[in-house]
Scaffold this active site. Structure first.
Site, PDB file in Angstrom:
ATOM      1  N   HIS A  84       0.837  -1.193   0.000  1.00 18.54           N
ATOM      2  CA  HIS A  84       0.000   0.000   0.000  1.00 18.54           C
ATOM      3  C   HIS A  84       0.874   1.247   0.000  1.00 18.54           C
ATOM      4  O   HIS A  84       2.043   1.198   0.366  1.00 18.54           O
ATOM      5  CB  HIS A  84      -0.955  -0.021   1.197  1.00 18.54           C
ATOM      6  CG  HIS A  84      -2.129  -0.929   0.978  1.00 18.54           C
ATOM      7  ND1 HIS A  84      -3.422  -0.469   0.957  1.00 18.54           N
ATOM      8  CD2 HIS A  84      -2.197  -2.267   0.753  1.00 18.54           C
ATOM      9  CE1 HIS A  84      -4.247  -1.491   0.733  1.00 18.54           C
ATOM     10  NE2 HIS A  84      -3.524  -2.588   0.613  1.00 18.54           N
ATOM     11  N   HIS A 100      -3.735   0.811  -2.712  1.00 16.85           N
ATOM     12  CA  HIS A 100      -2.636   0.027  -3.267  1.00 16.85           C
ATOM     13  C   HIS A 100      -1.577   0.959  -3.836  1.00 16.85           C
ATOM     14  O   HIS A 100      -1.894   1.995  -4.424  1.00 16.85           O
ATOM     15  CB  HIS A 100      -3.118  -0.865  -4.409  1.00 16.85           C
ATOM     16  CG  HIS A 100      -3.973  -1.994  -3.965  1.00 16.85           C
ATOM     17  ND1 HIS A 100      -4.369  -2.971  -4.828  1.00 16.85           N
ATOM     18  CD2 HIS A 100      -4.502  -2.306  -2.772  1.00 16.85           C
ATOM     19  CE1 HIS A 100      -5.120  -3.846  -4.177  1.00 16.85           C
ATOM     20  NE2 HIS A 100      -5.227  -3.441  -2.934  1.00 16.85           N
ATOM     21  N   HIS A 108      -6.185  -2.135 -11.330  1.00 10.80           N
ATOM     22  CA  HIS A 108      -5.902  -3.287 -10.480  1.00 10.80           C
ATOM     23  C   HIS A 108      -5.986  -4.561 -11.316  1.00 10.80           C
ATOM     24  O   HIS A 108      -6.786  -4.664 -12.236  1.00 10.80           O
ATOM     25  CB  HIS A 108      -6.918  -3.352  -9.327  1.00 10.80           C
ATOM     26  CG  HIS A 108      -6.752  -4.570  -8.486  1.00 10.80           C
ATOM     27  ND1 HIS A 108      -5.690  -4.745  -7.646  1.00 10.80           N
ATOM     28  CD2 HIS A 108      -7.518  -5.684  -8.383  1.00 10.80           C
ATOM     29  CE1 HIS A 108      -5.809  -5.918  -7.048  1.00 10.80           C
ATOM     30  NE2 HIS A 108      -6.911  -6.499  -7.481  1.00 10.80           N
ATOM     31  N   HIS A 117      -1.271  -3.115 -10.489  1.00  4.31           N
ATOM     32  CA  HIS A 117      -0.527  -2.173  -9.653  1.00  4.31           C
ATOM     33  C   HIS A 117       0.797  -2.829  -9.275  1.00  4.31           C
ATOM     34  O   HIS A 117       0.847  -4.041  -9.087  1.00  4.31           O
ATOM     35  CB  HIS A 117      -1.274  -1.873  -8.346  1.00  4.31           C
ATOM     36  CG  HIS A 117      -2.655  -1.350  -8.523  1.00  4.31           C
ATOM     37  ND1 HIS A 117      -3.613  -1.505  -7.544  1.00  4.31           N
ATOM     38  CD2 HIS A 117      -3.253  -0.666  -9.525  1.00  4.31           C
ATOM     39  CE1 HIS A 117      -4.734  -0.929  -7.941  1.00  4.31           C
ATOM     40  NE2 HIS A 117      -4.538  -0.418  -9.146  1.00  4.31           N
ATOM     41  N   ARG A 177      -8.826  -5.029   6.153  1.00  7.84           N
ATOM     42  CA  ARG A 177      -7.378  -5.095   6.333  1.00  7.84           C
ATOM     43  C   ARG A 177      -7.136  -5.715   7.712  1.00  7.84           C
ATOM     44  O   ARG A 177      -7.478  -5.117   8.721  1.00  7.84           O
ATOM     45  CB  ARG A 177      -6.775  -3.703   6.235  1.00  7.84           C
ATOM     46  CG  ARG A 177      -7.038  -3.068   4.877  1.00  7.84           C
ATOM     47  CD  ARG A 177      -6.691  -1.598   4.841  1.00  7.84           C
ATOM     48  NE  ARG A 177      -7.111  -1.024   3.572  1.00  7.84           N
ATOM     49  CZ  ARG A 177      -6.576   0.049   3.032  1.00  7.84           C
ATOM     50  NH1 ARG A 177      -5.608   0.704   3.671  1.00  7.84           N
ATOM     51  NH2 ARG A 177      -7.003   0.498   1.882  1.00  7.84           N
TER      52      ARG A 177
END
Length: 188
Positions: A84, A100, A108, A117, A177
Site C-alpha cells: 500500500h 494500493h 488493479h 498495480h 485489512r
C-alpha cells in the site's frame, strides 16, 4: 610472488565491479567483487480485531528484489496481500496505509498480467493452523533507490481478510485489512 588485493567496501550497496590483479609472468586474473545486498522488513501487526502477525523480508541483489513473507494467526484459506502507498499502519482498521501502491497509474489486476498495480502481490493460502508463506522475485521493485516508481521503502504491506479476485476495481474486493506493517530499510 604473492599478490594482495585490498577491497574497501563503502556504502550500503556496492555496484558489482571487477579489478584486475597482475600475477607472475604478467598473467592477469580477474577477481569479481560480490554485490552486497540491501534488506528491508515489515513487521505485520494485527488490524480490525484479527490475530494476524508476521514478518515480510525484502532482499535486493543484482537488480532484483526477493520477498519472503511468513504469517500466523490467519483464518484458513486465501488472503490478499498488497503493498500500500503509505508507510502508516496507525489506524486500527489499517486505513492509514492508503490505497494500493500504484505509481504507474494502472488498473488493479493480477501480477505480471496485462494491467496491475506494482503493489498487487496476489493471494496467499493459510493452512488449517493459520500459517502462510509467500515468496516473490521481481525487478519491478527496488530498496531505497531513487526511482519512485520502484522504491518500496516507506510503503506498507497489508494482508486482507479475503482473497483478491484480481479484477474488481480499485482493489480486488479483498475485504477488511487484518494485518499491516511499514516497509523499513534495515541498517547494517
Amino acid at each position: 610472488m604473492k599478490n594482495y588485493l585490498i577491497i574497501a567496501l563503502i556504502g550500503v550497496t556496492l555496484v558489482g565491479c571487477k579489478e584486475t590483479v597482475k600475477e607472475e609472468e604478467n598473467k592477469e586474473e580477474t577477481v569479481e567483487v560480490v554485490e552486497k545486498t540491501a534488506t528491508a522488513t515489515a513487521q505485520i501487526a494485527a488490524k480490525s480485531n484479527s490475530t494476524v502477525s508476521g514478518t515480510v523480508t525484502f532482499t535486493e541483489n543484482d537488480g532484483k528484489v526477493y520477498m519472503k513473507a511468513d504469517f500466523t494467526g490467519l483464518t484458513p484459506g486465501e488472503h490478499a496481500i498488497h503493498i500500500h502507498e503509505n508507510g502508516d499502519c496507525s489506524a486500527e482498521d489499517g486505513s492509514s496505509a492508503g490505497g494500493h501502491w500504484n505509481p504507474t497509474k494502472e488498473e488493479h489486476g493480477e501480477w505480471e498480467h496485462k494491467m496491475f498495480h506494482k503493489g498487487d502481490i496476489g493471494n496467499l493460502t493459510a493452512d488449517e493452523n493459520g500459517i502462510a508463506t509467500i515468496t516473490k522475485e521481481t525487478d519491478l521493485w527496488c530498496i531505497s533507490c531513487e526511482d519512485e516508481t520502484k522504491n518500496i521503502i516507506g510503503k506498507s504491506i497489508v494482508v486482507h481478510k479475503d482473497a483478491d479476485d484480481m479484477k474488481s476495481q480499485p482493489s480486488g474486493n479483498a475485504g477488511d485489512r487484518i494485518g499491516c506493517g511499514e516497509i523499513v530499510l534495515e541498517q547494517k
